[in-house]
Design a protein around this motif. Structure first.
Motif, PDB file in Angstrom:
ATOM      1  N   SER A  57     -16.656 -24.145  88.987  1.00  0.00           N
ATOM      2  CA  SER A  57     -17.756 -25.593  90.190  1.00  0.00           C
ATOM      3  C   SER A  57     -18.050 -24.992  91.429  1.00  0.00           C
ATOM      4  CB  SER A  57     -17.014 -26.795  90.273  1.00  0.00           C
ATOM      5  OG  SER A  57     -15.762 -26.217  90.708  1.00  0.00           O
ATOM      6  N   CYS A  58     -17.463 -23.642  91.475  1.00  0.00           N
ATOM      7  CA  CYS A  58     -17.704 -22.785  92.634  1.00  0.00           C
ATOM      8  C   CYS A  58     -17.873 -21.258  92.455  1.00  0.00           C
ATOM      9  CB  CYS A  58     -17.280 -22.981  93.863  1.00  0.00           C
ATOM     10  SG  CYS A  58     -17.566 -22.158  95.177  1.00  0.00           S
ATOM     11  N   GLN A  59     -19.426 -20.697  93.106  1.00  0.00           N
ATOM     12  CA  GLN A  59     -18.958 -19.040  92.766  1.00  0.00           C
ATOM     13  C   GLN A  59     -17.583 -18.650  92.730  1.00  0.00           C
ATOM     14  OE1 GLN A  59     -19.728 -17.245  95.233  1.00  0.00           O
ATOM     15  NE2 GLN A  59     -19.797 -18.804  96.867  1.00  0.00           N
ATOM     16  N   ASP A  60     -17.532 -19.152  93.812  1.00  0.00           N
ATOM     17  CA  ASP A  60     -15.787 -18.818  94.633  1.00  0.00           C
ATOM     18  C   ASP A  60     -14.553 -18.598  93.828  1.00  0.00           C
ATOM     19  OD1 ASP A  60     -13.911 -17.177  95.872  1.00  0.00           O
ATOM     20  OD2 ASP A  60     -14.118 -18.140  97.575  1.00  0.00           O
ATOM     21  N   THR A  61     -14.151 -18.898  92.737  1.00  0.00           N
ATOM     22  CA  THR A  61     -13.008 -19.165  91.995  1.00  0.00           C
ATOM     23  C   THR A  61     -11.787 -18.801  92.509  1.00  0.00           C
ATOM     24  OG1 THR A  61     -13.009 -17.495  90.724  1.00  0.00           O
ATOM     25  CG2 THR A  61     -14.687 -19.143  89.923  1.00  0.00           C
ATOM     26  N   ALA A 139      -7.071 -20.513  95.589  1.00  0.00           N
ATOM     27  CA  ALA A 139      -7.961 -20.602  97.407  1.00  0.00           C
ATOM     28  C   ALA A 139      -8.740 -19.496  97.461  1.00  0.00           C
ATOM     29  CB  ALA A 139      -6.670 -19.453  98.416  1.00  0.00           C
ATOM     30  N   GLY A 140     -10.305 -20.170  98.006  1.00  0.00           N
ATOM     31  CA  GLY A 140     -11.214 -19.900  98.044  1.00  0.00           C
ATOM     32  C   GLY A 140     -10.835 -19.200  99.580  1.00  0.00           C
ATOM     33  N   GLY A 141     -12.308 -18.345  99.771  1.00  0.00           N
ATOM     34  CA  GLY A 141     -12.067 -17.459 101.043  1.00  0.00           C
ATOM     35  C   GLY A 141     -12.745 -17.931 101.730  1.00  0.00           C
ATOM     36  N   GLY A 142     -13.544 -18.568 102.061  1.00  0.00           N
ATOM     37  CA  GLY A 142     -14.179 -19.537 102.979  1.00  0.00           C
ATOM     38  C   GLY A 142     -13.330 -20.184 103.667  1.00  0.00           C
ATOM     39  N   CYS A 143     -12.667 -21.143 102.781  1.00  0.00           N
ATOM     40  CA  CYS A 143     -11.728 -22.105 103.463  1.00  0.00           C
ATOM     41  C   CYS A 143     -10.303 -22.162 103.681  1.00  0.00           C
ATOM     42  CB  CYS A 143     -11.359 -22.806 102.250  1.00  0.00           C
ATOM     43  SG  CYS A 143     -10.755 -22.877 100.529  1.00  0.00           S
ATOM     44  N   ALA A 144      -9.840 -20.597 103.749  1.00  0.00           N
ATOM     45  CA  ALA A 144      -9.476 -19.462 104.181  1.00  0.00           C
ATOM     46  C   ALA A 144      -9.351 -19.543 105.516  1.00  0.00           C
ATOM     47  CB  ALA A 144      -8.432 -18.135 103.211  1.00  0.00           C
ATOM     48  N   ASN A 175     -17.069 -23.173 108.384  1.00  0.00           N
ATOM     49  CA  ASN A 175     -17.636 -22.181 107.758  1.00  0.00           C
ATOM     50  C   ASN A 175     -16.491 -22.675 105.967  1.00  0.00           C
ATOM     51  OD1 ASN A 175     -16.849 -20.842 110.506  1.00  0.00           O
ATOM     52  ND2 ASN A 175     -18.657 -19.467 108.831  1.00  0.00           N
ATOM     53  N   ALA A 176     -15.883 -23.747 105.975  1.00  0.00           N
ATOM     54  CA  ALA A 176     -15.051 -23.679 105.126  1.00  0.00           C
ATOM     55  C   ALA A 176     -15.308 -25.119 104.145  1.00  0.00           C
ATOM     56  CB  ALA A 176     -13.779 -24.446 106.124  1.00  0.00           C
ATOM     57  N   CYS A 177     -16.969 -24.867 104.461  1.00  0.00           N
ATOM     58  CA  CYS A 177     -17.476 -26.619 102.952  1.00  0.00           C
ATOM     59  C   CYS A 177     -16.423 -27.861 103.658  1.00  0.00           C
ATOM     60  CB  CYS A 177     -17.556 -25.578 102.034  1.00  0.00           C
ATOM     61  SG  CYS A 177     -18.404 -24.539 102.091  1.00  0.00           S
ATOM     62  N   PRO A 178     -16.704 -28.480 103.931  1.00  0.00           N
ATOM     63  CA  PRO A 178     -16.680 -29.751 104.304  1.00  0.00           C
ATOM     64  C   PRO A 178     -17.036 -30.933 103.850  1.00  0.00           C
ATOM     65  CG  PRO A 178     -17.304 -29.296 106.639  1.00  0.00           C
ATOM     66  CD  PRO A 178     -17.294 -27.934 105.213  1.00  0.00           C
ATOM     67  N   SER A 263      -7.854 -26.231 102.751  1.00  0.00           N
ATOM     68  CA  SER A 263      -8.956 -26.271 102.006  1.00  0.00           C
ATOM     69  C   SER A 263     -10.183 -27.072 101.696  1.00  0.00           C
ATOM     70  CB  SER A 263      -8.527 -27.518 100.770  1.00  0.00           C
ATOM     71  OG  SER A 263      -9.091 -27.398  99.324  1.00  0.00           O
ATOM     72  N   CYS A 264     -11.393 -26.819 101.245  1.00  0.00           N
ATOM     73  CA  CYS A 264     -13.283 -27.135 101.272  1.00  0.00           C
ATOM     74  C   CYS A 264     -12.825 -28.132 100.194  1.00  0.00           C
ATOM     75  CB  CYS A 264     -13.875 -25.908 100.764  1.00  0.00           C
ATOM     76  SG  CYS A 264     -13.504 -25.517  98.706  1.00  0.00           S
ATOM     77  N   TRP A 265     -14.345 -28.858  99.934  1.00  0.00           N
ATOM     78  CA  TRP A 265     -14.100 -30.111  99.804  1.00  0.00           C
ATOM     79  C   TRP A 265     -13.725 -29.964  97.574  1.00  0.00           C
ATOM     80  CZ3 TRP A 265     -18.091 -30.571  94.906  1.00  0.00           C
ATOM     81  CH2 TRP A 265     -18.228 -29.121  95.110  1.00  0.00           C
ATOM     82  N   SER A 266     -14.098 -28.815  97.577  1.00  0.00           N
ATOM     83  CA  SER A 266     -13.998 -28.003  95.992  1.00  0.00           C
ATOM     84  C   SER A 266     -11.929 -27.394  95.955  1.00  0.00           C
ATOM     85  CB  SER A 266     -14.528 -26.932  95.804  1.00  0.00           C
ATOM     86  OG  SER A 266     -14.419 -26.532  94.119  1.00  0.00           O
ATOM     87  N   HIS A 267     -11.639 -28.825  95.870  1.00  0.00           N
ATOM     88  CA  HIS A 267     -10.208 -28.177  96.353  1.00  0.00           C
ATOM     89  C   HIS A 267      -9.244 -28.975  94.984  1.00  0.00           C
ATOM     90  CE1 HIS A 267      -5.879 -28.626  97.621  1.00  0.00           C
ATOM     91  NE2 HIS A 267      -5.471 -29.758  97.507  1.00  0.00           N
ATOM     92  N   ARG A 268      -9.687 -26.906  94.346  1.00  0.00           N
ATOM     93  CA  ARG A 268      -8.655 -26.673  92.983  1.00  0.00           C
ATOM     94  C   ARG A 268      -7.336 -26.947  93.491  1.00  0.00           C
ATOM     95  NH1 ARG A 268     -13.050 -22.342  93.023  1.00  0.00           N
ATOM     96  NH2 ARG A 268     -12.865 -22.909  95.105  1.00  0.00           N
ATOM     97  N   ARG A 269      -6.960 -28.258  93.350  1.00  0.00           N
ATOM     98  CA  ARG A 269      -5.745 -27.879  93.243  1.00  0.00           C
ATOM     99  C   ARG A 269      -4.954 -28.494  92.150  1.00  0.00           C
ATOM    100  NH1 ARG A 269      -3.957 -32.317  93.720  1.00  0.00           N
ATOM    101  NH2 ARG A 269      -4.098 -33.522  95.424  1.00  0.00           N
TER     102      ARG A 269
HETATM  103  S1  SF4 Z   1     -15.299 -23.331 100.526  1.00  0.00           S
HETATM  104 FE1  SF4 Z   1     -15.017 -23.883  98.968  1.00  0.00          FE
HETATM  105  S2  SF4 Z   1     -16.538 -24.992  98.142  1.00  0.00           S
HETATM  106 FE2  SF4 Z   1     -16.947 -23.617  99.767  1.00  0.00          FE
HETATM  107  S3  SF4 Z   1     -17.787 -21.367  99.283  1.00  0.00           S
HETATM  108 FE3  SF4 Z   1     -15.087 -20.806  99.352  1.00  0.00          FE
HETATM  109  S4  SF4 Z   1     -14.618 -22.068  97.544  1.00  0.00           S
HETATM  110 FE4  SF4 Z   1     -16.988 -22.848  97.611  1.00  0.00          FE
END
Ligand code: SF4
Length: 290
Positions: A57-61, A139-144, A175-178, A263-269
């Motif tokens: 669901s996001c390119q950053d897995t 854990a995506g990069g942007g939300c870290a 930056n963290a995709c709210p 964590s971003c909206w794409s909270h893959r927990r």
């Molecule tokens: S912050 Fe989350 S939704 Fe945004 S690019 Fe990174 S992993 Fe994907």
């Protein structure tokens, strides 16, 4: 067990946990502005397509993290770390997941999502139990990026904790995709607070601390962060967070450690449970067939 975990990692890269989807649905209804509404429509269309096309669901897995609550009597306790590493290799090839692991200093991508210290595995050992709970987290990069831990002077008190969280999110939340899930750790030292803040993200969205004062602070911080008006993807809106979770530990009287994880909206927990016969249930994703 390895195959089940590998399939589950792939599944959780494609489909968000049930509680996160429900929360996003709620926020989509509550937002009134035109632009936030467009963004929520795009998020839900993105989720539909991820399921339909069987793609993440996001390119950053993300980087795969595991948090274990494992009984000393669990039959595969000695094999678990190797088995989890193997599951990440399998999930990377089969899902597929984007290779995100870059070796520090040598600066090359391993291409496998496995590297020195990755996947990281955090253990809670439970004496006299024979089950094993596995929390998975992509854990995506942007939300870290908003992540931070420090030790405040104790005189700064809980107002200092709030200021720390709000200043950090004012700067980094977009930056963290709210909308974000915000984890706050309060403890004696920086490393304990940081770990607790990440652990807070594993709780069901919208759950509250069992400590009444901490629960009140969760609510106040949620209101305050929403009042910043950052909104989904930073375009402005009434809701910047899905929730605020606080985990805490006792502290030294002369220090007040505070950590922040987001964590971003794409909270893959994800959350799996294995019993001693290796029967598996996935509490976080009703649609997953173990
Ligand atoms: S912050 Fe989350 S939704 Fe945004 S690019 Fe990174 S992993 Fe994907």
């Amino acid at each position: 067990m390895t195959d089940t975990i590998a399939r589950f990692i792939g599944f959780s890269a494609r489909q968000l946990p049930d509680d996160v989807t429900a929360k996003l649905r709620e926020l989509r209804e509550k937002e009134t502005g035109a632009l936030p509404k467009v963004l929520y429509e795009a998020m839900f269309r993105n989720m539909e397509l991820a399921a339909e096309l069987s793609r993440p669901s996001c390119q950053d897995t993300g980087l795969v993290q595991f948090w274990l609550r494992c009984g000393t009597g669990f039959p595969l306790i000695n094999e678990l770390e190797g088995l989890l590493r193997e599951a990440v290799l399998q999930a990377t090839a089969e899902t597929p997941l984007r290779p995100n692991v870059v070796e520090a200093f040598d600066e090359y991508n391993t291409g496998t999502n496995v590297g020195r210290g990755v996947p990281c595995v955090h253990w809670d050992i439970v004496p006299g139990w024979d089950g094993c709970e596995i929390y998975t987290y992509l854990a995506g990069g942007g939300c870290a990026l908003p992540g931070y831990a420090t030790v405040l002077m104790p005189g700064e008190g809980y107002a200092g904790v709030s200021r720390f969280v709000l200043e950090r999110l004012t700067e980094y939340a977009p930056n963290a995709c709210p909308p974000l899930l915000v984890g706050v750790g309060v403890a004696s030292s920086a490393e304990t607070a940081a770990l607790l803040s990440k652990k807070a993200l594993l709780r069901p969205v919208g759950s509250h601390s069992e400590n009444e004062r901490a629960a009140r602070m969760e609510r106040l911080l949620e209101e305050s962060i929403n009042a910043l008006g950052i909104g989904p993807q930073g375009v402005g809106g009434s809701y910047t967070v899905m929730g605020v979770h606080i985990e805490h530990a006792a502290r030294h009287p002369a220090s007040l450690g505070v950590g922040l994880s987001v964590s971003c909206w794409s909270h893959r927990r994800g959350h799996l449970f294995f019993d001693r016969e290796l029967n598996c249930t996935a509490a976080s994703h009703a649609g997953f067939q173990p």
